[in-house]
Scaffold this motif. Structure first.
Motif, PDB file in Angstrom:
ATOM      1  N   HIS A  31      36.356  38.615  47.656  1.00 14.36           N
ATOM      2  CA  HIS A  31      37.662  38.804  48.286  1.00 14.36           C
ATOM      3  C   HIS A  31      38.741  37.902  47.678  1.00 14.36           C
ATOM      4  N   GLN A  32      38.324  36.775  47.107  1.00 16.78           N
ATOM      5  CA  GLN A  32      39.295  35.959  46.360  1.00 16.78           C
ATOM      6  C   GLN A  32      39.882  36.774  45.215  1.00 16.78           C
ATOM      7  N   ILE A  33      39.029  37.562  44.562  1.00 13.18           N
ATOM      8  CA  ILE A  33      39.485  38.377  43.434  1.00 13.18           C
ATOM      9  C   ILE A  33      40.219  39.620  43.942  1.00 13.18           C
ATOM     10  N   GLY A  34      39.660  40.246  44.973  1.00 12.82           N
ATOM     11  CA  GLY A  34      40.198  41.513  45.467  1.00 12.82           C
ATOM     12  C   GLY A  34      41.633  41.427  45.947  1.00 12.82           C
ATOM     13  N   THR A  35      42.052  40.242  46.360  1.00 10.02           N
ATOM     14  CA  THR A  35      43.449  40.089  46.789  1.00 10.02           C
ATOM     15  C   THR A  35      44.401  40.450  45.657  1.00 10.02           C
ATOM     16  N   HIS A  36      43.911  40.376  44.410  1.00  4.48           N
ATOM     17  CA  HIS A  36      44.771  40.625  43.251  1.00  4.48           C
ATOM     18  C   HIS A  36      44.692  42.058  42.740  1.00  4.48           C
ATOM     19  N   ASN A  37      43.924  42.926  43.437  1.00  5.83           N
ATOM     20  CA  ASN A  37      43.778  44.294  42.942  1.00  5.83           C
ATOM     21  C   ASN A  37      44.536  45.262  43.846  1.00  5.83           C
ATOM     22  N   GLU A  38      45.596  45.861  43.305  1.00  6.91           N
ATOM     23  CA  GLU A  38      46.475  46.714  44.114  1.00  6.91           C
ATOM     24  C   GLU A  38      45.769  47.985  44.600  1.00  6.91           C
ATOM     25  N   TYR A  39      44.640  48.354  43.976  1.00  7.17           N
ATOM     26  CA  TYR A  39      43.914  49.551  44.401  1.00  7.17           C
ATOM     27  C   TYR A  39      42.871  49.255  45.478  1.00  7.17           C
ATOM     28  N   MET A  82      33.341  34.059  38.548  1.00  7.08           N
ATOM     29  CA  MET A  82      34.758  34.409  38.671  1.00  7.08           C
ATOM     30  C   MET A  82      35.262  34.939  37.319  1.00  7.08           C
ATOM     31  N   PRO A  83      36.417  35.624  37.300  1.00  5.58           N
ATOM     32  CA  PRO A  83      36.908  36.190  36.030  1.00  5.58           C
ATOM     33  C   PRO A  83      37.048  35.150  34.917  1.00  5.58           C
ATOM     34  N   GLY A 103      43.385  44.192  28.427  1.00  6.73           N
ATOM     35  CA  GLY A 103      44.135  42.997  28.823  1.00  6.73           C
ATOM     36  C   GLY A 103      45.204  43.281  29.856  1.00  6.73           C
ATOM     37  N   ASP A 104      45.016  44.372  30.615  1.00  4.27           N
ATOM     38  CA  ASP A 104      46.031  44.808  31.584  1.00  4.27           C
ATOM     39  C   ASP A 104      45.673  44.455  33.024  1.00  4.27           C
ATOM     40  N   ALA A 105      44.712  43.546  33.241  1.00  3.42           N
ATOM     41  CA  ALA A 105      44.198  43.327  34.597  1.00  3.42           C
ATOM     42  C   ALA A 105      44.946  42.229  35.365  1.00  3.42           C
ATOM     43  N   GLY A 106      46.016  41.706  34.798  1.00  3.65           N
ATOM     44  CA  GLY A 106      46.875  40.772  35.538  1.00  3.65           C
ATOM     45  C   GLY A 106      46.135  39.529  35.994  1.00  3.65           C
ATOM     46  N   PRO A 107      46.336  39.138  37.259  1.00  2.00           N
ATOM     47  CA  PRO A 107      45.764  37.868  37.733  1.00  2.00           C
ATOM     48  C   PRO A 107      44.241  37.853  37.786  1.00  2.00           C
ATOM     49  N   ARG A 108      43.584  39.023  37.694  1.00  5.68           N
ATOM     50  CA  ARG A 108      42.118  39.042  37.709  1.00  5.68           C
ATOM     51  C   ARG A 108      41.553  39.284  36.310  1.00  5.68           C
ATOM     52  N   GLN A 109      42.382  39.098  35.296  1.00  2.81           N
ATOM     53  CA  GLN A 109      41.966  39.345  33.914  1.00  2.81           C
ATOM     54  C   GLN A 109      40.863  38.387  33.468  1.00  2.81           C
ATOM     55  N   VAL A 110      39.826  38.955  32.843  1.00  3.07           N
ATOM     56  CA  VAL A 110      38.815  38.155  32.151  1.00  3.07           C
ATOM     57  C   VAL A 110      39.401  37.783  30.789  1.00  3.07           C
ATOM     58  N   PRO A 111      39.561  36.487  30.495  1.00  2.00           N
ATOM     59  CA  PRO A 111      40.219  36.096  29.248  1.00  2.00           C
ATOM     60  C   PRO A 111      39.520  36.684  28.025  1.00  2.00           C
ATOM     61  N   ASP A 112      40.307  37.311  27.151  1.00  3.40           N
ATOM     62  CA  ASP A 112      39.810  37.818  25.864  1.00  3.40           C
ATOM     63  C   ASP A 112      38.583  38.719  26.017  1.00  3.40           C
ATOM     64  N   ALA A 113      38.634  39.645  26.982  1.00  2.00           N
ATOM     65  CA  ALA A 113      37.489  40.536  27.224  1.00  2.00           C
ATOM     66  C   ALA A 113      37.356  41.554  26.095  1.00  2.00           C
ATOM     67  N   LYS A 114      36.202  41.563  25.447  1.00  2.00           N
ATOM     68  CA  LYS A 114      35.958  42.493  24.329  1.00  2.00           C
ATOM     69  C   LYS A 114      34.853  43.498  24.635  1.00  2.00           C
TER      70      LYS A 114
END
Lengths: 393, 140
Positions: free
Chosen positions: A173-181, A325-326, A362-373
């Motif tokens: 839920h810490q992460i989910g607060t940042h997901n608009e969907y 966490m992300p 790299g479009d995931a905003g505040p829940r972005q995993v840095p440099d996700a490949k």
């Protein structure tokens, strides 16, 4: 086999939408995916759709036909895939296989569902030859009990505590607060989770996902097609696999099974993940993040070690040190997962493809995993169905 | 334990001179046990399906347990008012891992690793008051 791109994705928010039909939910997701891909409906050559038992589909799971009729009947083929909660992942795999094999150049993969209120009735038949019916009638062991039995066994084997189970939900839920969907976009304290009602001891209400309404869509295409579309921002399918449970799976799916040698739990998921990673030529350590099917907090602790992301019994430590966490070493469910979305069961596999795509772009905003490949998504569903997909940037 | 009622489903268990048993079958080639009965061996590594009738129980060890805190949806049945019950997954000595309800007063008293025995007992009542009997496990 040809390279396959995920060209565009789209979602309808998850929640309860009593005023909207499942077709309206799907339309919003499909239109968003077409727009994201930069293609028109008339360019779609085939549809693979998750079959729902609960909504639309003319009561026969013909959910892809509903979508084609709604978007415009162009005469294209429709493949309706039924695999319980794994149906969305199954639809993606079938779409991928057909594009990779050259049957079609551009396919819509879609899942959408409106769920009835309350706990899911796992058996849909009253036949004495049906193992699921026998288990419900003779024992009374619905879906959450299945998770609870696995969880209690883990607690006995590894010493997992009730607090650690609750911390998975707090983290989600810490992460989910940042997901608009997401349906639930507020944080919960450890105390709130631990004070929520026991549903299927040792699992509490906030430690299992509720049922939701939702829809998700993905446009996948051949590499040649992707290159022809100037505005495209594709990610690539590195592996896609479907599996079913082993004969000696750890927890019987009917009334009984064999006592296995070694840990064979949730084997349909483990086999699918292993196959998808092999196709990708990747090791578990190569993955930058994972979207796994967290119907229950238990799965988030059990799956990573099944798949070699960590050692047996290590998941609790990684959770408590923030590594899931992300921004951690082993990010799990940067979307917030099913705990934040609730399950529109058959849409979940496509929802995961959306999240993988956004993360890899790299479009995931505040829940972005840095440099996700490189990301992995996994589902499992009734009948011992498992799916996995590996996407890369 | 009472067996005056009628089985929830016929043919899954029997009362023998040595006590209750689960009614199943076993492949004599690979020794795989089946409950309920199977007409074919499903073990992918078995070379030849040879199925014989077999019975299972009564002794085993509790592999895991849970409490069904909420009334289960159909096709499960229960008496009103609903009382939570304990569920178990039991490894029987004859190689069968089987699910069943726990025959205990206090669902919270069940512990993983408990030694258990197979018993028969009512899990709900039919509309005419008849006890619906199923197999259960009781810690010993």
């Amino acid at each position: 086999m040809r390279d396959v791109a995920v060209l565009g994705v789209g979602m309808h928010p998850w929640g309860k939408f009593p005023e909207r039909s499942v077709t309206e939910l799907c339309r919003e997701a499909v239109v968003a995916a077409l727009d994201d891909a930069g293609v028109s409906w008339s360019q779609i050559e085939a549809v693979t759709a998750a079959s729902s038992r609960f909504s639309g589909g003319k009561g026969w799971g013909l959910n892809g036909n509903d979508i084609v009729e709604d978007m415009g009947s162009t005469g294209i083929p429709v493949y309706n895939m039924s695999a319980g909660c794994a149906a969305g992942g199954n639809a993606f795999n079938v779409g991928h296989t057909m594009v990779a094999g050259g049957a079609y150049d551009m396919v819509l993969v879609v899942g959408g569902e409106k769920m009835p209120k309350g706990f899911i009735q796992t058996s849909g038949v009253e036949e004495e030859t049906d193992p699921e019916f026998l288990r419900q009638r003779c024992v009374g062991m619905p879906g959450p009990a299945f998770w609870a039995l696995l969880c209690r066994q883990r607690m006995a084997e590894f010493g997992t505590t009730e607090e650690q189970l609750a911390k998975v939900a707090v983290k989600a839920h810490q992460i989910g607060t940042h997901n608009e969907y997401a349906r639930f976009r507020k944080e919960f304290t450890l105390e709130q989770v631990l004070e929520s009602n026991m549903v299927s001891d040792p699992l509490r209400l906030y430690e299992i996902c509720p049922v939701s309404d939702g829809a998700a869509a993905a446009i996948i295409c051949s590499a040649d097609k992707a290159r022809q579309i100037a505005a495209a921002n594709p990610v690539w399918v590195a592996g896609s696999a479907v599996a079913t449970a082993r004969f000696d799976d750890g927890l019987p799916r009917g009334l009984a099974g064999v006592v296995p040698t070694g840990r064979t739990h949730h084997s349909e998921a483990a086999i699918a993940v292993e196959k998808a990673l092999a196709q990708a030529g990747a090791t578990p350590g190569d993955l930058d993040f994972v979207e796994l099917q967290d119907n229950t907090v238990y799965y988030e602790l059990a799956f990573p070690e099944d798949w070699g992301l960590c050692g047996p019994g290590e998941a609790e430590h990684l959770l408590e040190s923030g590594e899931t966490m992300p921004t951690g070493k082993m990010p799990i469910n940067p979307s917030g997962g099913f705990l934040c979305f609730g399950e529109a069961t058959t849409a979940m596999g496509v929802f995961q493809v959306c999240e993988l795509t956004w993360q890899l772009r790299g479009d995931a905003g505040p829940r972005q995993v840095p440099d996700a490949k490189l990301g992995l998504a996994q589902t499992l569903g009734l009948g011992g169905n498992g799916t996995a997909v590996v996407l890369k940037r | 334990m009472t067996t005056e009622g009628t089985p929830v489903i016929e043919g899954l268990f029997s009362e023998t001179a040595d006590g209750p048993r689960l009614v199943g079958s076993r492949c004599t080639t690979c020794t795989t046990p089946y409950f309920p009965k199977s007409s074919l061996c499903h073990n992918p590594e078995c070379t030849e399906s040879k199925i014989e009738d077999a019975s299972f129980g009564p002794l085993g060890t509790l592999w895991s347990s849970s409490i069904q805190n909420y009334p289960p949806p159909p096709p499960a049945r229960y008496d009103e008012p609903y009382e939570p019950y304990a569920l178990g997954v039991v490894d029987l000595a004859d190689g069968l891992r089987v699910v069943g309800r726990m025959a205990v007063e206090d669902p919270a008293s069940v512990q993983v690793g408990d030694r258990v025995e197979l018993v028969l007992g009512p899990i709900y009542h039919e509309e005419d008051g008849t006890e619906a009997i199923s197999w259960m496990f009781r810690p010993i």
